[in-house]
Design a protein around this motif. Structure first.
Motif, mmCIF file in Angstrom:
data_model
loop_
_atom_site.group_PDB
_atom_site.id
_atom_site.type_symbol
_atom_site.label_atom_id
_atom_site.label_comp_id
_atom_site.label_asym_id
_atom_site.label_seq_id
_atom_site.Cartn_x
_atom_site.Cartn_y
_atom_site.Cartn_z
ATOM 1 N N ASN A 185 73.290 92.350 58.008
ATOM 2 C CA ASN A 185 71.988 91.847 58.428
ATOM 3 C C ASN A 185 70.882 92.384 57.525
ATOM 4 O OD1 ASN A 185 71.904 94.451 59.399
ATOM 5 N ND2 ASN A 185 71.197 93.913 61.429
ATOM 6 N N ILE A 186 69.764 91.665 57.572
ATOM 7 C CA ILE A 186 68.541 92.068 56.896
ATOM 8 C C ILE A 186 67.440 92.028 57.945
ATOM 9 C CG2 ILE A 186 66.838 91.475 55.128
ATOM 10 C CD1 ILE A 186 69.119 90.079 53.595
ATOM 11 N N ASN A 187 66.713 93.130 58.076
ATOM 12 C CA ASN A 187 65.589 93.198 59.011
ATOM 13 C C ASN A 187 64.292 93.319 58.224
ATOM 14 O OD1 ASN A 187 67.424 93.204 61.067
ATOM 15 N ND2 ASN A 187 66.881 95.192 61.888
ATOM 16 N N TYR A 188 63.273 92.634 58.697
ATOM 17 C CA TYR A 188 61.953 92.737 58.075
ATOM 18 C C TYR A 188 60.920 92.984 59.168
ATOM 19 C CZ TYR A 188 57.607 91.471 55.778
ATOM 20 O OH TYR A 188 56.324 91.491 55.293
ATOM 21 N N ARG A 189 60.286 94.167 59.125
ATOM 22 C CA ARG A 189 59.252 94.491 60.111
ATOM 23 C C ARG A 189 57.917 93.984 59.571
ATOM 24 N NH1 ARG A 189 58.325 100.079 63.307
ATOM 25 N NH2 ARG A 189 60.567 99.849 63.391
ATOM 26 N N PHE A 190 57.350 92.969 60.257
ATOM 27 C CA PHE A 190 56.101 92.384 59.787
ATOM 28 C C PHE A 190 54.890 92.830 60.604
ATOM 29 C CE2 PHE A 190 58.063 89.418 62.707
ATOM 30 C CZ PHE A 190 57.016 88.980 63.512
#
Length: 194
Positions: free
Chosen positions: A35-40
């Motif tokens: 997985n790839i997580n991106y905290r925006f």
């Protein structure tokens, strides 16, 4: 902040039929992915993930001399989810998530007992889930996050098969057209590096 990680889990894949025995479950399928997580925003993340599992249940149920007549079904998913965290600045955190899932299934059959074939079963659906994680600082190397979550994916529609997977391939009713939907329940965990 961008993070990449690995996932391990246990998939329960459930076929839902319109007639006869309604639900047929394949439990504890070893599942893995990334997985790839991106905290925006402080409390919000996007999660993109891929999962793979192999389902041998229908092969395992055959007598030893017939096991070569079918191949395992393959279940893959691509998921895009949004995560809402309860306490984004805490070391230990809990969250809920929801999003879309693209199911990519290969269902194997053998309608005449001589020729194996597979049916592509790619459908769109949704996912929901809950989870928790622990952040471990690694100094200049970043942050490692250990997570555990339970995610359920539902398909929006059904596929029409030219056979009935609930029957043995040598049963005359095996070649009966069958409508089936499915969902997957996956408790899973892993580690992400930010």
């Amino acid at each position: 902040v961008l993070g990449i990680g690995a996932i391990l889990g246990s998939n329960t894949f459930v076929d839902q039929y319109e007639t006869g025995l309604r639900n047929v479950s394949s439990d504890e399928l070893f599942t893995y992915g990334a997985n790839i997580n991106y905290r925006f925003k402080p409390a919000w993340m996007l999660q993109a993930s891929y999962m793979y599992s192999k389902n041998t249940k229908h092969v395992d149920e055959l007598p030893a001399e017939e096991k070569g007549l079918l191949d395992p079904n393959i279940h893959q998913t691509l998921e895009l989810s949004i995560i809402a965290m309860l306490k984004p600045r805490n070391m230990v955190n809990f969250y809920g998530l929801t999003g879309i899932t693209y199911f990519m299934n290969k269902r194997f059959s053998n309608p005449d007992g001589l020729h194996k074939q597979f049916n592509i079963d790619n459908k769109l659906g949704m996912n929901i889930g809950i989870g928790g994680f622990v952040n471990i600082s690694a100094g200049k190397a970043g942050v490692f996050t250990i997570f555990a979550e339970w995610k359920v994916g539902f398909r929006f529609d059904k596929i029409t098969l030219s056979y009935d997977p609930r029957k043995n391939y040598n049963d005359p009713d095996y070649v009966t057209e069958t409508k089936v939907g499915s969902f997957a329940s996956v408790p899973r965990g892993g580690i992400i590096w930010y």
